[in-house]
Enzyme design. Structure first.
Site, PDB file in Angstrom:
ATOM      1  N   HIS A   1       0.830  -1.200   0.000  1.00 25.64           N
ATOM      2  CA  HIS A   1       0.000   0.000   0.000  1.00 25.64           C
ATOM      3  C   HIS A   1       0.871   1.259   0.000  1.00 25.64           C
ATOM      4  CE1 HIS A   1      -3.224   2.736   1.152  1.00 25.64           C
ATOM      5  NE2 HIS A   1      -2.384   3.194   2.057  1.00 25.64           N
TER       6      HIS A   1
ATOM      7  N   ASP B   1       8.961   6.329   9.188  1.00 28.97           N
ATOM      8  CA  ASP B   1       8.520   5.763  10.455  1.00 28.97           C
ATOM      9  C   ASP B   1       7.431   6.685  11.004  1.00 28.97           C
ATOM     10  OD1 ASP B   1       8.897   3.509  12.144  1.00 28.97           O
ATOM     11  OD2 ASP B   1       9.725   4.815  13.678  1.00 28.97           O
TER      12      ASP B   1
ATOM     13  N   GLY C   1      -4.400   0.103  11.182  1.00 24.77           N
ATOM     14  CA  GLY C   1      -3.839   0.627  12.436  1.00 24.77           C
ATOM     15  C   GLY C   1      -4.897   1.315  13.292  1.00 24.77           C
TER      16      GLY C   1
HETATM   17  P1  IMP Z   1       4.850   2.542  10.383  1.00 25.46           P
HETATM   18  O1  IMP Z   1       6.078   3.206  10.872  1.00 25.46           O
HETATM   19  O2  IMP Z   1       4.281   3.180   9.159  1.00 25.46           O
HETATM   20  O3  IMP Z   1       4.997   1.059  10.264  1.00 25.46           O
HETATM   21  O4  IMP Z   1       3.724   2.783  11.499  1.00 25.46           O
HETATM   22  C1  IMP Z   1       3.864   2.321  12.831  1.00 25.46           C
HETATM   23  C2  IMP Z   1       2.489   2.071  13.414  1.00 25.46           C
HETATM   24  O5  IMP Z   1       1.772   3.314  13.493  1.00 25.46           O
HETATM   25  C3  IMP Z   1       1.598   1.159  12.587  1.00 25.46           C
HETATM   26  O6  IMP Z   1       1.800  -0.180  12.934  1.00 25.46           O
HETATM   27  C4  IMP Z   1       0.209   1.616  12.974  1.00 25.46           C
HETATM   28  O7  IMP Z   1      -0.160   1.047  14.210  1.00 25.46           O
HETATM   29  C5  IMP Z   1       0.400   3.103  13.196  1.00 25.46           C
HETATM   30  N1  IMP Z   1       0.076   3.862  11.953  1.00 25.46           N
HETATM   31  C6  IMP Z   1       0.950   4.342  11.050  1.00 25.46           C
HETATM   32  N2  IMP Z   1       0.311   5.004  10.080  1.00 25.46           N
HETATM   33  C7  IMP Z   1      -1.000   4.921  10.384  1.00 25.46           C
HETATM   34  C8  IMP Z   1      -2.172   5.421   9.732  1.00 25.46           C
HETATM   35  O8  IMP Z   1      -2.149   6.067   8.664  1.00 25.46           O
HETATM   36  N3  IMP Z   1      -3.331   5.133  10.346  1.00 25.46           N
HETATM   37  C9  IMP Z   1      -3.418   4.428  11.503  1.00 25.46           C
HETATM   38  N4  IMP Z   1      -2.367   3.938  12.133  1.00 25.46           N
HETATM   39  C10 IMP Z   1      -1.154   4.192  11.583  1.00 25.46           C
END
Ligand code: IMP
Length: 197
Positions: free
Chosen positions: A16, A73, A154
């Protein structure tokens, strides 16, 4: 003369995120995934800041595979919880927890709390032509009292961005991306490449 479009690796295998990045950076750079460069390393995310984790991932790819690279991140910072879960958003409820577990814990900690303000923040670390750059995207909002909507991923069902009555999980992907933390960080990256030589 035909424009040469340089390759850059996005240090992710999240389909995605890749699709979103390819759409926004189209024409400026050719976005490769970790799979495209035959990298199936379990890149450690051991820093205690978003910047630190994004840099670890980008440097890993540059140092081991030689490609210019960007990595992201993201964290959800909740004011009433002293900015938790923050950098630990993915594993708020434990190491192998599900998004539903994370939401349940968040709602439990926020029970009876009047200050529901929160923000999502994405940091993108970019390594490009021998230099490192950090870019940030943020969206402010609040934590809902319960789950609303079922699209997205998320914490989307419990995050209501400011100036909206809908949670992220009640919005179309296009509407969410146009105001989201990651959408804003990616837009900065696109502007960077548009103005770079
Ligand atoms: P990552 O660094 O993009 O992997 O995000 C870390 C964590 O933040 C994810 O596992 C989700 O729990 C949360 N997260 C990141 N982006 C989103 C979003 O757009 N919507 C909801 N939760 C998010």
């Amino acid at each position: 003369m035909e424009k040469i479009i340089p390759d850059i690796v996005f240090a992710t295998n999240n389909a995605h995120k890749l699709e979103e990045a390819r759409a926004i950076l189209k024409g400026s750079v050719n976005v490769l995934s970790l799979a495209d460069i035959n990298c199936d390393d379990d890149i450690p995310e051991t820093a205690d800041t978003l910047e630190g984790n994004a840099l670890i991932k980008a440097r890993w790819v540059k140092e081991k595979y030689g490609y210019d690279c960007f990595a992201d991140d993201t964290g959800l910072m909740v004011d009433a919880l002293n900015s938790a879960p923050g950098v630990y958003s993915a594993r708020f409820a434990g190491d192998h927890c599900s998004p539903a577990d994370n939401i349940a814990l968040l709602l439990q900690k926020m029970e009876g709390e009047h200050d529901r303000s929160a923000r999502f923040c994405t940091v993108v670390a970019l390594i490009w032509k021998g230099r490192e750059y950090l870019m940030e995207g943020e969206v402010k909002g609040r934590i809902a009292e319960g789950n609303c909507g079922d699209s997205g991923f998320g914490y989307d069902p419990v995050f209501i961005p400011e100036n909206s009555s809908l949670s992220f999980a009640e919005m179309s992907p296009e509407a969410k991306n146009s105001i989201s933390h990651r959408g804003r960080a990616m837009a900065k990256l696109a502007r960077f490449f548009d103005s770079a030589e």
